[in-house]
Design a protein around this motif. Structure first.
Motif, PDB file in Angstrom:
ATOM      1  N   THR A  24       0.800  -1.206   0.000  1.00  0.00           N
ATOM      2  CA  THR A  24       0.000   0.000   0.000  1.00  0.00           C
ATOM      3  C   THR A  24       0.842   1.268   0.000  1.00  0.00           C
ATOM      4  O   THR A  24       0.323   2.357  -0.092  1.00  0.00           O
ATOM      5  CB  THR A  24      -0.925   0.057   1.240  1.00  0.00           C
ATOM      6  N   SER A  25       2.128   1.108   0.084  1.00  0.00           N
ATOM      7  CA  SER A  25       2.947   2.313   0.167  1.00  0.00           C
ATOM      8  C   SER A  25       2.939   3.051  -1.167  1.00  0.00           C
ATOM      9  O   SER A  25       2.921   2.445  -2.233  1.00  0.00           O
ATOM     10  CB  SER A  25       4.372   1.919   0.542  1.00  0.00           C
ATOM     11  N   ARG A  26       2.984   4.396  -1.068  1.00  0.00           N
ATOM     12  CA  ARG A  26       2.996   5.185  -2.290  1.00  0.00           C
ATOM     13  C   ARG A  26       4.390   5.296  -2.882  1.00  0.00           C
ATOM     14  O   ARG A  26       4.551   5.518  -4.075  1.00  0.00           O
ATOM     15  CB  ARG A  26       2.486   6.602  -1.976  1.00  0.00           C
ATOM     16  N   ASN A  27       5.352   5.161  -2.064  1.00  0.00           N
ATOM     17  CA  ASN A  27       6.734   5.293  -2.506  1.00  0.00           C
ATOM     18  C   ASN A  27       7.294   3.914  -2.762  1.00  0.00           C
ATOM     19  O   ASN A  27       7.290   3.060  -1.877  1.00  0.00           O
ATOM     20  CB  ASN A  27       7.543   6.009  -1.421  1.00  0.00           C
ATOM     21  N   VAL A  28       7.749   3.687  -3.992  1.00  0.00           N
ATOM     22  CA  VAL A  28       8.200   2.340  -4.336  1.00  0.00           C
ATOM     23  C   VAL A  28       9.406   1.905  -3.526  1.00  0.00           C
ATOM     24  O   VAL A  28       9.580   0.747  -3.150  1.00  0.00           O
ATOM     25  CB  VAL A  28       8.500   2.215  -5.849  1.00  0.00           C
ATOM     26  N   PRO A  80      10.347   6.316  -9.836  1.00  0.00           N
ATOM     27  CA  PRO A  80      10.147   7.644  -9.235  1.00  0.00           C
ATOM     28  C   PRO A  80      10.533   7.604  -7.766  1.00  0.00           C
ATOM     29  O   PRO A  80      10.185   6.691  -7.031  1.00  0.00           O
ATOM     30  CB  PRO A  80       8.662   7.883  -9.411  1.00  0.00           C
ATOM     31  N   THR A  84       4.099   8.420  -5.747  1.00  0.00           N
ATOM     32  CA  THR A  84       3.427   8.398  -7.059  1.00  0.00           C
ATOM     33  C   THR A  84       1.956   8.024  -6.877  1.00  0.00           C
ATOM     34  O   THR A  84       1.575   7.442  -5.872  1.00  0.00           O
ATOM     35  CB  THR A  84       4.073   7.355  -7.987  1.00  0.00           C
ATOM     36  N   GLY A  85       1.205   8.345  -7.878  1.00  0.00           N
ATOM     37  CA  GLY A  85      -0.193   7.919  -7.834  1.00  0.00           C
ATOM     38  C   GLY A  85      -0.275   6.417  -8.103  1.00  0.00           C
ATOM     39  O   GLY A  85       0.593   5.836  -8.739  1.00  0.00           O
ATOM     40  N   GLN A  86      -1.305   5.900  -7.532  1.00  0.00           N
ATOM     41  CA  GLN A  86      -1.493   4.472  -7.821  1.00  0.00           C
ATOM     42  C   GLN A  86      -2.650   4.304  -8.818  1.00  0.00           C
ATOM     43  O   GLN A  86      -2.956   5.167  -9.581  1.00  0.00           O
ATOM     44  CB  GLN A  86      -1.794   3.734  -6.507  1.00  0.00           C
ATOM     45  N   ASN A  88      -4.046   1.139 -10.995  1.00  0.00           N
ATOM     46  CA  ASN A  88      -3.912   0.497 -12.298  1.00  0.00           C
ATOM     47  C   ASN A  88      -5.316   0.283 -12.880  1.00  0.00           C
ATOM     48  O   ASN A  88      -6.321   0.703 -12.309  1.00  0.00           O
ATOM     49  CB  ASN A  88      -3.155  -0.836 -12.160  1.00  0.00           C
TER      50      ASN A  88
END
Lengths: 205, 672, 101
Positions: A24-28, A80, A84-86, A88
């Motif tokens: 669930t993290s936004r940052n890869v 990035p 980032t936006g998720q 899909n």
């Protein structure tokens, strides 16, 4: 509640939380780091269960090699750095439903099958594993080695930069968002010389 | 010879065809072919007569043997029930007698017409039809089966129609031809009914076979003879006789048929066609002898006719009409005679043929001279036309039954046989016949006086007719005078006489000898004399028009003038009211309203059904199914296509779901 | 210790991995989710060995094998991702839809 159970629960909670954060993290990159935690928790579970060598192998292979590899992959694919936006194509509902269904099914199965089972914990020294591994499981072990070698070669072959391939398109520094936000259309794809087909090869020879 | 007797009808038939094809180019316009063929036929008939009559005489004189009979036939077509239509000839005494009569009179008429119709624009056609008629009449008399006889009968009717209406430009003539044809056609209904009834009863058309069966008292299949059925068939035949031989009540066509050329009247309406009915009865005489009811019918009809027509002859102004009614009356004699005696009937037929033809041709000569048919326009012709006068007188005397001319012997024969038969019919015929004889004398005396006596009342200058016309007159006068002698009722002579010549069965001839009753003869002569005196007294002064005593009989005259209103009966009541105003409109209504509506309705229903089938069943139903199939295939394809999204995660998700399901299934299976 | 604890832990990890597999956009993140699932599998294997008490240590050996194979798979997977990135300049797996109808 005995000590192993408590430790089990603790590592379980940590691992579960870390796993949830991975997905669930936004940052890869954060996801990758949370993965480390999750895998370490798995190693802890192994220790509780008495599989000492497996635990350390887990740490070595996964945490040490795999995650590092993943990080390298992230780096080479210009992941990035920031959030980032998720989102899909599939959205969130379907994956959630499937995951919940899987979880529910598995839990149901476990509880019905192993509901009353009790594990007799025993510590297995690496020596014992070694003896089994190189004697009873020698052949599969060798095969596994081959597999790894082949996989390595295959990976190298796949990832090799070939002749005629153009350089990677430079993203515009003024618009970092636009580069990965908008998928490139076919017209901007780098032209790639197709491999000569077997027929053509024969003709030219 | 009898084996080639078929030539006798065939020659005139061939000549008819040849005349039609080539007649116009010939010097005399085809007449020579006709005369030649008829002359040859007559000669052949004579030769045949020698053979046949000789054979019969041999039988009668020796008392053994049979009446001459020769039949030969050719099958034409099978008609089912094991029977076929045959073309066959039957040569016996009666046939030969008719051959002689027909060929001779026809030959005379052919020669006579050379002068009478000289210069007519349809001269060739006339001779062609004359030959055709002769051939048809000869076919009728020679046929051995009822079917072929019927064919001949109808052909004779057709040629009569053609000849009566020869000068069809005048509407009265064509009307007369149609009237003749339709009236005889009405009688022919009876004829056909009779033929079919006989076939039904005896299973064959062959006359000889039927006669044999009747003689044995059996009918088809050996069953005993049903006299009632036979009588029915024979009375149906009588209807045909009534039509063709102009008996009461279908006689109305004969006087009007005088519209045709006089030679035609002489041939057809005196000697031949009208005698076809009498001939038929004579041919079937063995059958009639077995059916007394039919014979009684003949007697009554004959008696009524002869009296009625005799009265009508009194009031005619047209000389041909007098002779026409006279013919009707004499035919009545013949028909009545055949109720009692074979020989009496056909002997009168034979003799009458000659003298009536003579009278008609003589009348033609008179008309040719006076340029008019009307008795008023004649007179004083005896001095100017001696030959005509002499021959006409001979004919008249024969008709009046003055001894020793032909008519006397034949008419007397009839009276004797009627008397011998007795009973109601016999007495009726005797009385009426005798009275009729007086009437005959009376009206013929009138004609003689008005035509030949006094001075000429007409226009122009009458003169004797050319040789081509007077020749036949003379030629006919000879047999008219003498032919009676061939049947003298002398017992020793009889085996050689006419009765022997024409016998159809030796047994019959032997049991029915020709008798002579002086008493009856005397009465007949006496009555004739009375008639002459009355005529002399009344017409000596040549009263004409309204002075004519016959017209001064008050209402009787009116009835006679209106021909007993019989014409009115046929035209007004039957034709107009019943057929035209009632039956025909009913038929039209039935056709238009009922039948046409039904047919149209059926047509519309079919179209509507077709439309419904097309629209609903085909377009919507069947095509709908096909469209539905295509649409469902496309729709399911469109839905299924969505699974090929190219999205890896979707594929993974689907696989996972499948695995989960499978796991559950296996788990549940394991648990249970 | 009750056997259900490690097993449920493994189930949890697996489910979370499923969620991440289906819902993440970045291809490498999908690989990470796969790693989670593999980890869950190894936990399962070891737990079953612990329940069974096998003398041949089958569960542990299998866990080692799974780890090795997982590593190989990651290597190859990343190589593929690199190649795709090189050709498409994108690691968004939604863009790799050439098999779409």
């Amino acid at each position: 509640m005995s000590v192993p159970e408590v430790v089990m629960l603790a590592t379980g909670v940590v691992g579960g939380a870390a796993a949830l954060l991975v997905v669930t993290s936004r940052n890869v990159v954060h996801s990758a780091l949370y993965l480390v935690v999750a895998l370490l928790a798995v190693a802890g579970v192994f220790l509780v269960l008495g599989a000492e060598f497996v635990a350390w192998a887990q740490v070595l292979v996964y945490v040490g090699a795999v995650v590092v590899l993943l990080l390298f992959g992230l780096m080479l694919t210009r992941a990035p750095i920031g959030p980032t936006g998720q989102g899909n194509e599939l959205g969130k509902a379907m994956p959630l439903a499937v995951a919940l269904a899987v979880f529910a099914g598995l839990v149901a199965l476990i509880v019905t099958s192993y509901g009353g089972e009790v594990i007799a914990l025993e510590h297995v020294p690496p020596a014992a594993l070694g003896e089994v591994l190189y004697v009873a499981w020698a052949l599969p072990f060798m095969t596994l080695g081959f597999l790894l070698t082949l996989a390595l070669i295959g990976a190298v072959v796949i990832a090799r930069r070939e002749e005629g391939e153009g350089p990677l398109p430079e993203p515009d520094p003024d618009e970092p968002e636009a580069a990965e936000a908008s998928p490139p259309d076919s017209s901007s794809w780098p032209q790639r010389q197709p491999e000569p087909t077997p027929d053509e090869r024969e003709v030219s020879a | 010879m009898s084996s080639v007797a078929w030539l006798i009808p065939a020659l005139p038939a061939a000549s008819a065809v040849v005349i039609v094809a080539l007649g116009r180019k010939m010097p005399v316009g085809g007449a020579e072919i006709g005369i030649l063929s008829l002359a040859t036929a007559f000669v052949l008939s004579l030769v045949l007569a020698v053979e046949v009559f000789g054979a019969n005489v041999a039988a009668t004189t020796s008392g053994v043997g049979e009446a001459f009979l020769h039949t030969a036939r050719v099958e034409l077509a099978p008609i089912g029930a094991g029977d076929s239509i045959f073309a066959g000839i039957r040569i016996d005494g009666l046939t030969v007698m008719m051959f002689l009569l027909v060929t001779f009179v026809s030959l005379m008429v052919h020669v006579y017409s050379l002068g009478y119709l000289h210069g007519d624009e349809r001269f060739t056609w006339y001779y062609a039809v004359l030959s055709f008629f002769s051939a048809a009449m000869l076919l009728l008399v020679v046929s051995d089966n009822l079917m072929l006889l019927l064919v001949g009968w109808e052909l004779v009717g057709v040629s009569s129609f053609l000849l009566i209406g020869f000068w069809w430009e005048l509407k009265a003539n064509s009307d007369a031809a149609i009237k003749a044809f339709l009236t005889t056609k009405l009688g022919d209904v009876g004829l056909v009914v009779g033929v079919v009834a006989l076939w039904g009863q005896f299973g064959t058309f062959d006359i000889a076979a039927i006669t044999a069966m009747v003689g044995d008292g059996v009918q088809a299949g050996g069953a005993p003879l049903d006299t009632g059925m036979l009588s029915f068939a024979l009375i149906a035949f009588v209807l045909g006789v009534v039509g063709k031989s102009a008996q009461f009540p279908l006689h109305t066509w004969l006087p009007d048929a005088m519209a045709g050329p006089t030679p035609v009247s002489a041939l057809i309406h005196a000697a031949t066609m009208v005698t076809a009915g009498v001939f038929l009865v004579a041919r079937l005489y063995p059958l009639y002898s077995a059916a007394p009811a039919a014979q009684a019918t003949l007697a009554v009809i004959g008696a009524i006719t002869l009296l009625m027509a005799g009265l009508l002859a009194l009031v005619q102004e047209d000389i041909k009409k007098v002779l026409a009614y006279s013919t009707v009356s004499q035919l009545g004699y013949m028909v009545a005679a055949l109720a009692f005696s074979y020989t009496a009937g056909i002997f009168h037929l034979f003799t009458h043929g000659f003298f009536k033809a003579l009278l008609f041709l003589g009348a033609g000569s008179i008309i040719h001279a006076a340029h008019s048919n009307n008795l008023r326009d004649m007179g004083g012709l005896a001095k100017v036309m001696p030959t005509t006068f002499a021959t006409f007188l001979v004919g008249t005397l024969a008709l009046m039954a003055v001894p020793p001319l032909a008519g006397f012997w034949s008419k007397d024969e009839i009276l004797v046989e009627a008397a011998a038969a007795g009973g109601y019919t016999g007495s009726l015929v005797l009385v009426v016949g005798a009275l009729g004889g007086a009437l005959t004398v009376l009206y013929m005396t009138r004609v003689l006086y008005l035509t030949f006596a006094g001075s000429f009342r007409g226009e122009g200058h009458p003169h004797e007719s050319p040789r081509s016309m007077t020749g036949p007159l003379v030629a006919l006068a000879v047999p008219a005078a003498l032919i009676g002698l061939v049947n003298l009722p002398v017992e020793a002579f009889q085996p050689y006489a006419f009765s022997a010549w024409t016998m159809f069965s030796l047994e019959y001839w032997q049991t029915h000898p020709i008798a002579f009753e002086p008493a009856i003869a005397a009465v007949a002569v006496g009555l004739a004399l009375a008639g002459f005196l009355a005529g002399w007294a009344l017409y000596r002064a040549l009263p004409l028009g309204d002075d004519d005593p016959a017209r001064r009989l008050g209402p009787v005259s009116t009835v006679l003038a209106e021909k007993y209103y019989l014409d009115r009966l046929w035209t007004d009541l039957v034709t107009r009211t019943i057929v035209r105003d009632t039956a025909a409109p009913a038929a039209v209504t039935l056709n238009d309203e009922v039948i046409d509506r039904a047919v149209a309705g059926a047509g519309r229903a079919t179209v509507a059904t077709g439309r419904r089938v097309y629209d609903d069943v085909d377009q919507r139903g069947i095509d709908g199914v096909l469209h539905g199939l295509a649409t469902s295939t496309w729709w399911s394809g469109a839905r299924l296509r969505l699974s090929q999204s190219g999205n890896v995660q979707l594929y993974a998700g689907a696989m996972l779901t499948g695995v989960v399901v499978l796991a559950i299934v296996f788990a549940v299976g394991e648990v249970s | 210790m009750a056997a259900v604890y490690p097993l449920i832990f493994a189930a949890l990890l697996f489910s979370v991995g499923v969620y991440g597999l289906l819902s993440r956009r970045h291809a490498v993140l999908v690989l990470m989710s796969i790693e989670l699932m593999l980890a869950a599998v190894t936990v399962n294997l070891v737990t079953f060995w612990a329940i069974a008490g096998d003398a041949l240590l089958t569960g542990q050996v299998f866990a080692l094998f799974v780890m090795a194979i997982g590593a190989a798979e990651i290597g190859v997977g990343l190589a593929i991702i690199m190649l795709i990135y090189r050709n498409r300049a994108s690691v968004n797996i939604d863009d790799a839809d050439l098999m779409k109808y």
